[in-house]
Design a protein around this motif. Structure first.
Motif, PDB file in Angstrom:
ATOM      1  N   ALA A 126       1.121  -1.227   0.027  1.00 25.10           N
ATOM      2  CA  ALA A 126      -0.038   0.088  -0.023  1.00 25.10           C
ATOM      3  C   ALA A 126       0.844   1.143   0.012  1.00 25.10           C
ATOM      4  CB  ALA A 126      -0.852  -0.101   1.193  1.00 25.10           C
ATOM      5  N   MET A 127       0.756   1.942  -0.901  1.00 18.34           N
ATOM      6  CA  MET A 127       1.465   3.132  -0.961  1.00 18.34           C
ATOM      7  C   MET A 127       0.708   4.522  -0.872  1.00 18.34           C
ATOM      8  SD  MET A 127       4.724   2.329  -2.348  1.00 18.34           S
ATOM      9  CE  MET A 127       5.355   3.650  -3.493  1.00 18.34           C
ATOM     10  N   PHE A 128       1.140   5.396  -0.062  1.00 18.54           N
ATOM     11  CA  PHE A 128       0.319   6.504   0.645  1.00 18.54           C
ATOM     12  C   PHE A 128       0.963   7.877  -0.068  1.00 18.54           C
ATOM     13  CE2 PHE A 128      -1.373   3.484   3.428  1.00 18.54           C
ATOM     14  CZ  PHE A 128      -2.549   3.849   4.006  1.00 18.54           C
ATOM     15  N   TYR A 129       0.218   8.580  -0.539  1.00 16.39           N
ATOM     16  CA  TYR A 129       0.661  10.179  -0.972  1.00 16.39           C
ATOM     17  C   TYR A 129       0.644  10.894  -0.001  1.00 16.39           C
ATOM     18  CZ  TYR A 129       1.313  14.080  -3.925  1.00 16.39           C
ATOM     19  OH  TYR A 129       1.786  15.478  -4.234  1.00 16.39           O
ATOM     20  N   ARG A 130       1.826  11.789   0.388  1.00 15.32           N
ATOM     21  CA  ARG A 130       1.968  12.558   1.309  1.00 15.32           C
ATOM     22  C   ARG A 130       2.085  14.039   0.483  1.00 15.32           C
ATOM     23  NH1 ARG A 130       6.827  10.296   5.068  1.00 15.32           N
ATOM     24  NH2 ARG A 130       5.618   9.017   6.354  1.00 15.32           N
ATOM     25  N   PRO A 131       0.985  14.864   0.651  1.00 11.02           N
ATOM     26  CA  PRO A 131       1.012  16.112  -0.089  1.00 11.02           C
ATOM     27  C   PRO A 131       2.226  16.999   0.462  1.00 11.02           C
ATOM     28  CG  PRO A 131      -0.855  15.562   0.991  1.00 11.02           C
ATOM     29  CD  PRO A 131      -0.305  14.671   1.531  1.00 11.02           C
ATOM     30  N   THR A 172       4.157 -10.598 -11.977  1.00 13.82           N
ATOM     31  CA  THR A 172       4.430  -9.156 -12.366  1.00 13.82           C
ATOM     32  C   THR A 172       3.578  -8.252 -11.419  1.00 13.82           C
ATOM     33  OG1 THR A 172       2.966  -8.823 -13.815  1.00 13.82           O
ATOM     34  CG2 THR A 172       5.085  -9.868 -14.617  1.00 13.82           C
ATOM     35  N   TRP A 173       4.007  -7.193 -11.310  1.00 16.87           N
ATOM     36  CA  TRP A 173       3.477  -5.939 -10.269  1.00 16.87           C
ATOM     37  C   TRP A 173       1.890  -5.817 -11.161  1.00 16.87           C
ATOM     38  CZ3 TRP A 173       4.347  -4.795  -5.508  1.00 16.87           C
ATOM     39  CH2 TRP A 173       5.565  -5.013  -4.970  1.00 16.87           C
ATOM     40  N   GLN A 174       1.139  -5.488 -10.262  1.00 17.63           N
ATOM     41  CA  GLN A 174      -0.308  -4.913 -11.051  1.00 17.63           C
ATOM     42  C   GLN A 174      -0.873  -4.076 -10.008  1.00 17.63           C
ATOM     43  OE1 GLN A 174      -2.024  -5.851 -13.776  1.00 17.63           O
ATOM     44  NE2 GLN A 174      -3.402  -4.106 -13.088  1.00 17.63           N
ATOM     45  N   ARG A 175      -1.293  -2.718 -10.420  1.00 15.27           N
ATOM     46  CA  ARG A 175      -1.890  -1.895  -9.498  1.00 15.27           C
ATOM     47  C   ARG A 175      -3.439  -2.111  -9.230  1.00 15.27           C
ATOM     48  NH1 ARG A 175      -1.551   4.615  -9.758  1.00 15.27           N
ATOM     49  NH2 ARG A 175      -2.991   5.042  -8.036  1.00 15.27           N
ATOM     50  N   PHE A 176      -3.844  -2.496  -8.008  1.00 14.56           N
ATOM     51  CA  PHE A 176      -5.261  -2.684  -7.761  1.00 14.56           C
ATOM     52  C   PHE A 176      -5.927  -1.293  -7.261  1.00 14.56           C
ATOM     53  CE2 PHE A 176      -3.248  -6.517  -7.747  1.00 14.56           C
ATOM     54  CZ  PHE A 176      -3.846  -7.452  -8.333  1.00 14.56           C
ATOM     55  N   ASP A 177      -7.268  -1.089  -7.604  1.00 14.34           N
ATOM     56  CA  ASP A 177      -7.825  -0.091  -6.664  1.00 14.34           C
ATOM     57  C   ASP A 177      -8.043  -0.358  -5.509  1.00 14.34           C
ATOM     58  OD1 ASP A 177      -8.571   1.121  -9.322  1.00 14.34           O
ATOM     59  OD2 ASP A 177     -10.312   0.089  -9.465  1.00 14.34           O
ATOM     60  N   ALA A 178      -7.638   0.775  -4.759  1.00 15.68           N
ATOM     61  CA  ALA A 178      -7.832   0.591  -3.302  1.00 15.68           C
ATOM     62  C   ALA A 178      -9.276   1.068  -2.888  1.00 15.68           C
ATOM     63  CB  ALA A 178      -6.827   1.967  -2.558  1.00 15.68           C
ATOM     64  N   ALA A 211      -2.604   3.813  -2.977  1.00 10.66           N
ATOM     65  CA  ALA A 211      -2.487   2.846  -4.182  1.00 10.66           C
ATOM     66  C   ALA A 211      -2.128   1.613  -3.755  1.00 10.66           C
ATOM     67  CB  ALA A 211      -1.490   3.436  -5.222  1.00 10.66           C
ATOM     68  N   VAL A 212      -2.794   0.455  -3.981  1.00  7.17           N
ATOM     69  CA  VAL A 212      -2.419  -0.757  -3.776  1.00  7.17           C
ATOM     70  C   VAL A 212      -1.824  -1.535  -4.844  1.00  7.17           C
ATOM     71  CG1 VAL A 212      -3.339  -2.884  -2.820  1.00  7.17           C
ATOM     72  CG2 VAL A 212      -4.198  -0.776  -2.027  1.00  7.17           C
ATOM     73  N   TRP A 213      -0.543  -2.124  -4.610  1.00  3.57           N
ATOM     74  CA  TRP A 213       0.025  -2.846  -5.689  1.00  3.57           C
ATOM     75  C   TRP A 213      -0.032  -4.222  -5.018  1.00  3.57           C
ATOM     76  CZ3 TRP A 213       1.956  -1.165 -10.253  1.00  3.57           C
ATOM     77  CH2 TRP A 213       2.004   0.370 -10.202  1.00  3.57           C
ATOM     78  N   GLY A 214      -0.063  -5.324  -6.201  1.00  2.00           N
ATOM     79  CA  GLY A 214       0.063  -6.732  -5.706  1.00  2.00           C
ATOM     80  C   GLY A 214       0.571  -7.582  -6.827  1.00  2.00           C
ATOM     81  N   PRO A 215       0.829  -8.765  -6.580  1.00  2.00           N
ATOM     82  CA  PRO A 215       1.342  -9.591  -7.557  1.00  2.00           C
ATOM     83  C   PRO A 215       0.062 -10.109  -8.429  1.00  2.00           C
ATOM     84  CG  PRO A 215       1.159 -10.869  -5.663  1.00  2.00           C
ATOM     85  CD  PRO A 215       0.819  -9.182  -5.221  1.00  2.00           C
TER      86      PRO A 215
END
Length: 154
Positions: free
Chosen positions: A18-23, A69-75, A61-65
């Motif tokens: 899980a990647m979080f954006y820091r403004p 390979t890497w795939q971005r999934f909807d959070a 943003a949630v990334w997973g296998p």
């Protein structure tokens, strides 16, 4: 409209991240990672509620296998509302603190059941429904519903 950079793909072998954006820093950071999806999604829900409680906007943003390979999934995009403790309607004469504790326990049991069922970040109308159940049901009934939810998710 907020202008933020696109979330970068995490490095290393594919896993759940899980990647979080820091403004303030205009950057993305890893908030949770695990070989399994469930702990990451649980962390996303917890972190989203904490960030919203501070009055900030959550961008995750949630990334997973997927197929190695890497795939971005909807959070989850729901809005979490702070739980409101209400005195139980069946005993209006009981002390306010006791009523609040009972309400908090019922709310916690339902939220744990929903998390086990895979619902981590609730929309405002979902939170309203939880609050209504907490207000109208007694504790044994709430715990039974939470058990059903846990069983469905497990």
């Amino acid at each position: 409209m907020v202008n933020r950079p696109e979330c970068p793909q995490p490095s290393g072998a594919p896993r759940w991240v899980a990647m979080f954006y820091r403004p303030a820093q205009a950057s993305w950071h890893v908030g949770a990672e695990s070989p399994d999806r469930a702990p990451v999604m649980y962390a996303v829900g917890d972190m989203a509620q904490t960030v919203r409680a501070r009055g900030d906007e959550v961008t995750v943003a949630v990334w997973g296998p997927q197929d190695g390979t890497w795939q971005r999934f909807d959070a989850p995009a729901g809005k979490a509302a702070a739980p409101a403790a209400q005195p139980s309607p069946e005993c209006p004469e009981e002390p306010a603190r006791l009523a609040e504790r009972r309400s908090d326990r019922r709310h916690q049991a339902l939220m744990a059941g929903l998390s086990k069922a895979g619902l981590y970040d609730l929309a405002a109308e979902d939170e309203d429904a939880v609050r209504t159940l907490v207000e109208r049901l007694d504790e044994p009934t709430v715990r039974r519903v939470a058990h059903w939810l846990s069983s469905a998710g497990g």
